[in-house]
Design a protein around this motif. Sequence first.
Motif, PDB file in Angstrom:
ATOM      1  N   LEU A  72     -67.619   0.755  88.195  1.00 51.77           N
ATOM      2  CA  LEU A  72     -67.670   2.303  88.336  1.00 51.77           C
ATOM      3  C   LEU A  72     -66.512   3.076  87.805  1.00 51.77           C
ATOM      4  N   SER A  73     -66.376   4.126  86.989  1.00 60.23           N
ATOM      5  CA  SER A  73     -65.149   4.845  86.752  1.00 60.23           C
ATOM      6  C   SER A  73     -65.145   6.211  87.777  1.00 60.23           C
ATOM      7  N   ALA A  74     -64.154   6.292  88.370  1.00 58.68           N
ATOM      8  CA  ALA A  74     -64.288   7.506  89.629  1.00 58.68           C
ATOM      9  C   ALA A  74     -63.150   7.354  90.118  1.00 58.68           C
ATOM     10  N   ASN A  75     -62.846   8.731  90.721  1.00 58.63           N
ATOM     11  CA  ASN A  75     -61.555   8.720  91.513  1.00 58.63           C
ATOM     12  C   ASN A  75     -61.629   7.922  92.778  1.00 58.63           C
ATOM     13  N   VAL A  76     -60.357   7.518  93.235  1.00 58.23           N
ATOM     14  CA  VAL A  76     -60.225   6.675  94.296  1.00 58.23           C
ATOM     15  C   VAL A  76     -60.298   7.296  95.636  1.00 58.23           C
ATOM     16  N   VAL A 355     -54.976   6.487  96.132  1.00 54.49           N
ATOM     17  CA  VAL A 355     -56.014   7.092  96.685  1.00 54.49           C
ATOM     18  C   VAL A 355     -55.839   8.635  95.989  1.00 54.49           C
ATOM     19  N   GLY A 356     -56.753   9.142  95.466  1.00 56.64           N
ATOM     20  CA  GLY A 356     -56.757  10.361  94.654  1.00 56.64           C
ATOM     21  C   GLY A 356     -56.570  10.154  93.127  1.00 56.64           C
ATOM     22  N   GLY A 357     -56.195   8.867  92.949  1.00 53.47           N
ATOM     23  CA  GLY A 357     -56.149   8.610  91.330  1.00 53.47           C
ATOM     24  C   GLY A 357     -57.446   8.200  90.970  1.00 53.47           C
ATOM     25  N   PHE A 358     -57.310   8.222  89.425  1.00 55.13           N
ATOM     26  CA  PHE A 358     -58.643   7.990  88.777  1.00 55.13           C
ATOM     27  C   PHE A 358     -58.850   6.450  88.591  1.00 55.13           C
ATOM     28  N   TYR A 359     -59.756   5.735  88.866  1.00 54.87           N
ATOM     29  CA  TYR A 359     -59.906   4.307  88.498  1.00 54.87           C
ATOM     30  C   TYR A 359     -61.009   4.232  87.483  1.00 54.87           C
ATOM     31  N   SER A 360     -60.646   3.407  86.429  1.00 57.87           N
ATOM     32  CA  SER A 360     -61.592   3.047  85.183  1.00 57.87           C
ATOM     33  C   SER A 360     -62.183   1.900  85.393  1.00 57.87           C
ATOM     34  N   ALA A 361     -63.552   1.744  85.008  1.00 55.82           N
ATOM     35  CA  ALA A 361     -64.363   0.474  85.253  1.00 55.82           C
ATOM     36  C   ALA A 361     -63.694  -0.508  84.260  1.00 55.82           C
ATOM     37  N   GLY A 362     -63.618  -1.699  84.802  1.00 56.89           N
ATOM     38  CA  GLY A 362     -62.850  -2.953  84.104  1.00 56.89           C
ATOM     39  C   GLY A 362     -61.484  -2.924  84.412  1.00 56.89           C
TER      40      GLY A 362
END
Length: 551
Positions: A72-76, A355-362
Amino acid sequence: MKKYAKITALMLAMLLVAGCAQKNKESSEQTAQTETITNVEVSKPEIRTMKDEYKYNGTLKPKDTVNVVGTLSANVEHAYYEVGEYVAKDAKLFDMDTEDVQLSINSAKASLDTVNANIRSAQTGVDLANGSSMESQLSSAKNNITNCQTSLENAKTAAQTAQKGVDNAEIQIKQAEIGVKNAQTAIDNAQIALNNAQIALNNAQQTYSDNRQLYEVGGISMEALNNSEDALEQMQNSYNTALNAYNSAQAGYDSANASYQSAVNAKETASNSLTTAQRAVQSAQTALEKANDDYDRLKNTTASENSRRASDSLNTAQASKSSVLAAIDQAQSKLDDASVSSPISGVVLEKNVTVGGFYSAGQTAYKIADTSSMDIEVNISENISSILGLGSKVDITIPSISDEKFEGAVSELSPEANSDGTYKVKVRVPNPDGKLISGKFANISFAKEESANALSVPRNSVIHKDDEYYVFIIDGDKAVKKNVQIGIDNGDYIEIKKGISVKDDVVTTGQTYLKDGDKVNIVADDEENSSNTEVSTEVVTEENSKKGDSK
């Protein structure tokens, strides 16, 4: 008168000769011969296990390493572990913000409300077409128009929200493209540094290997060997630093690329939400049009026609509901993926989420290593591979940690040779207390030959000269030369197969000054004997006395 003078001269000459003879006799009797006594240190032979070993070097690596990625791509929102901490299997590593996913679910549920309204409307149409008074049917149709108008307004609001999500995602894509270009430049620079470090490491490894061979034949000192080993470790550390910098640059690129992909995915998600909302608008618009048509039809068409059309509308609405329910299930699955757990127990090597950063799927979020055991990979020659098998025990030392020997075992042995004729071997070392650290330089010793209960003496006590090996043992106050048959030489001790016994006192210091039968003086290890290895004593011998008498 001349006669008396001759007699007097003759007597004087005789007296002179006699005086000289007496003086020489006294000098001979008092002449002392200097006899040499050599200071030596001794020790008794020891019984030990002797090994003839092949030595290789490599670096420690964890038994297993896993890159943890999310789908899932979303903010941590939360991150629970830091680098160096131990994490148990199935423990939660981080959670992501589910607001966008929840928005998709809410949008789909809004569509579901519209679809349900359509179904109710269609069912009402069916019911009205199959009975009731015309007045009641018209009243119900008017109410349905009002409901459809409300659903349409709700759907339009959801569509506007989704459009904002698409616009924001397009901005993120442009920013991510710039990040990817910068990250590629960093990788190119790190690759150059890594290549240079690899060349330096290869040179240091070759120097160390050459010096090891020279040391084993006595060509260089232990200090020189240690210096080359220190240089090799420094080059290994430099290579590890360059590799880490490259990996960091690669991770930065992966992160930037993942951010780009994430932005693309975010746009796709937002576009899907927009499409769903637009469909909901269209569906609501269609429902409204249908409600108006139903109302008009009630007034202008026959009951039979009303019944047929009402049934068709009901079937269409029910099909739309199935599609919306599938979209909700898909969004719910993404919601479940918002929490990511560790697949193994181990130590956190990398943490790439903030925390607060964006995580990209994969993208690799965490790197977890199982350090309960460590692996060392080396390439060995064919003659060594033929004497090894899975489970074969080996001795391992890590100079940068301590002189302690660790026992490992062969866990993998490649049956196929490398292009250079060597064979890859993996050695596994238990690491229950975590003392062994990944990346440390390790020396591995493979036993070529082993002799248990071997009689051994220090290597420097054995003298090799003119194709014979010998030692000096102590017999009373004399050194006795003993020819010996040697066995395994491990660099510190030599196995003695024949020539002396465990009870003998073997000279370990001072033997280079000795010859068979020399008198010796045994001193302790801590006595000063490095500069004064010989003691002179004055002894008047019978032979010298006789020589003096003869003179």
